[in-house]
Design a protein around this motif. Structure first.
Motif, PDB file in Angstrom:
ATOM      1  N   HIS A 114      -2.747  -0.305   0.001  1.00 46.84           N
ATOM      2  CA  HIS A 114      -1.777  -1.160  -0.691  1.00 46.84           C
ATOM      3  C   HIS A 114      -2.427  -2.022  -1.775  1.00 46.84           C
ATOM      4  CE1 HIS A 114       1.943  -0.610   1.812  1.00 46.84           C
ATOM      5  NE2 HIS A 114       1.026  -0.011   2.556  1.00 46.84           N
ATOM      6  N   ASN A 185      -0.535  -5.100   9.379  1.00 42.84           N
ATOM      7  CA  ASN A 185       0.716  -4.548   8.868  1.00 42.84           C
ATOM      8  C   ASN A 185       1.853  -5.557   8.980  1.00 42.84           C
ATOM      9  OD1 ASN A 185      -0.322  -2.038   8.157  1.00 42.84           O
ATOM     10  ND2 ASN A 185       0.143  -1.117  10.147  1.00 42.84           N
ATOM     11  N   SER A 188       2.674  -8.276   6.329  1.00 35.69           N
ATOM     12  CA  SER A 188       3.156  -7.856   5.016  1.00 35.69           C
ATOM     13  C   SER A 188       4.174  -8.829   4.439  1.00 35.69           C
ATOM     14  CB  SER A 188       3.820  -6.471   5.094  1.00 35.69           C
ATOM     15  OG  SER A 188       2.892  -5.471   5.425  1.00 35.69           O
ATOM     16  N   ASP A 205       4.306  -2.818   5.099  1.00 44.13           N
ATOM     17  CA  ASP A 205       4.064  -1.977   6.275  1.00 44.13           C
ATOM     18  C   ASP A 205       4.505  -2.664   7.570  1.00 44.13           C
ATOM     19  OD1 ASP A 205       3.038   0.215   4.976  1.00 44.13           O
ATOM     20  OD2 ASP A 205       0.961  -0.113   5.562  1.00 44.13           O
ATOM     21  N   SER A 229       9.448   0.933   5.339  1.00 44.96           N
ATOM     22  CA  SER A 229       8.178   0.367   5.770  1.00 44.96           C
ATOM     23  C   SER A 229       7.204   1.412   6.299  1.00 44.96           C
ATOM     24  CB  SER A 229       8.428  -0.682   6.853  1.00 44.96           C
ATOM     25  OG  SER A 229       7.211  -1.244   7.315  1.00 44.96           O
ATOM     26  N   HIS A 230       5.928   1.166   6.060  1.00 48.30           N
ATOM     27  CA  HIS A 230       4.815   1.916   6.659  1.00 48.30           C
ATOM     28  C   HIS A 230       4.962   3.425   6.513  1.00 48.30           C
ATOM     29  CE1 HIS A 230       1.692   2.013  10.167  1.00 48.30           C
ATOM     30  NE2 HIS A 230       1.170   2.288   8.982  1.00 48.30           N
TER      31      HIS A 230
END
Length: 360
Positions: A114, A185, A188, A205, A229-230
């Motif tokens: 990211h 994560n 985020s 994420d 997401s993710h």
């Protein structure tokens, strides 16, 4: 491109040391052969011109990573910056798009996929403000971003839930992270950009715990377009969260044939159950969404960053073991050790035999 040419030159120099001849000629032959066209030719991106009060979101195809460029009235915002190896691609994309200044740069969380090339973007353009969550990572990638920010005479800003930022007159609402988590994560930055009656929700994420924590805050997270997401992990996009977003469209930034099996079937089914139309970078390449505040339209920009062989692959071979696997096999090799095949016959003709685990 510069990094790629440097790597090629080093490779040719190594060959030259073993008597392969003039390295410059070898480099020219490699480039002229066309085998590297996919990497040396940037996407055919025209200069972005979006009227005031409208918004264009470019979900740039960076494989198994995230990078989104937002444009409105000659202003630009960058959310995440792909992997370290995506620097040339992202820089070329932004330059072709006519970016001179980035009003806002967001690193949703300090994982390499990211923020990998955020340092390059920050160094290459004028930057007004950089936002990241108030967590750190003991990695060279994270330190490179901080160094780039400091080099521009800036300090990283840490937005708090409930804050509303301004992007050329468009409100950017911050929903998360609502607290600090041990799982990066979940730290985020989750934000929503609104344009008239349309809304775009970016989730980094975040996983299940953080999604429920955001819901517990009572935020209105409804949106028309959801950046899933993710990369479509089954540990994210729980039904309750999706129900509150009530999105019509879902965009998944994901690499083809990735070893995580993203996006996972259970997540795709959840999105479909809520009636979302799904757009995936592994299938479509870079995805562009445009809105005038009422209507929303999608288009592809250029081609996928992955070769046709990779996009059309049905089986993945391991160059070391000489075994070939199904795309969802738990024993898939890392990217540099992969070979891609459209069918079993092609794999076996190349000398590969079936994997004993997935039994293709």
């Amino acid at each position: 491109m510069k990094k790629l040419k440097q790597r090629l030159l080093l490779f040719c120099l190594a060959l030259g040391l073993t008597g392969c001849g003039n390295t410059g000629e070898i480099l020219d032959e490699v480039i002229q052969s066309g085998i590297l066209d996919e990497y040396l030719q940037p996407e055919n991106v025209q200069k972005i011109e979006v009227p005031e009060g409208e918004l264009e979101v470019h979900f740039i195809d960076v494989g198994q990573a995230d990078c989104a460029l937002l444009a409105s009235g000659g202003h630009f915002m960058l959310i995440d910056g792909g992997n370290n190896d995506d620097a040339d691609r992202i820089l070329t994309y932004l330059q072709n798009a006519g970016v001179k200044k980035l009003d806002i740069v967001v690193g949703t969380h300090p994982h390499e996929d990211h923020i990998g090339s955020l340092d390059v973007a920050i160094e290459a353009f004028d930057v007004e403000t950089v936002y990241m969550p108030e967590v750190s990572a003991d990695t060279e990638t994270y330190r490179d971003v901080l160094k780039a920010v400091k080099g521009k005479g800036l300090q990283v800003q840490h937005p708090a839930p409930g804050d509303v930022l301004d992007f050329n007159g468009l409100p950017v609402e911050i929903f998360g992270p609502v607290k600090e988590y041990s799982n990066l994560n979940n730290n985020s930055i989750v934000l929503r950009v609104s344009v008239g009656e349309t809304e775009f929700l970016f989730t980094g994420d975040v996983e299940t715990e953080a999604e429920f924590d955001i819901l517990d805050q009572g935020f209105d997270i409804s949106a028309d377009v959801l950046k899933v997401s993710h990369h479509g992990s089954s540990g994210s996009s729980v039904e309750e969260f999706l129900a509150y977003t009530d999105a019509d469209y879902a965009v998944i930034s994901v690499g083809i044939g990735n070893s995580y099996n993203h996006p996972e079937d259970v997540t795709l089914k959840r999105l479909q159950n809520y009636g979302m139309e799904i757009f995936r970078t592994d299938q479509l390449g870079t995805i562009v969404c445009k809105t005038d505040g009422e209507k929303i339209s999608f288009r592809q920009e250029g081609k996928s960053s992955q070769s046709a062989a990779v996009r059309e692959a049905a089986y993945i071979g391991n160059k070391n073991s000489m075994k070939y696997h199904t795309l969802d096999c738990s024993s898939l090799p890392i990217e540099k050790n992969r070979a891609y095949f459209a069918d079993q016959a092609a794999a076996e003709e190349a000398g590969y035999s079936p994997c004993g685990s997935c039994k293709p």
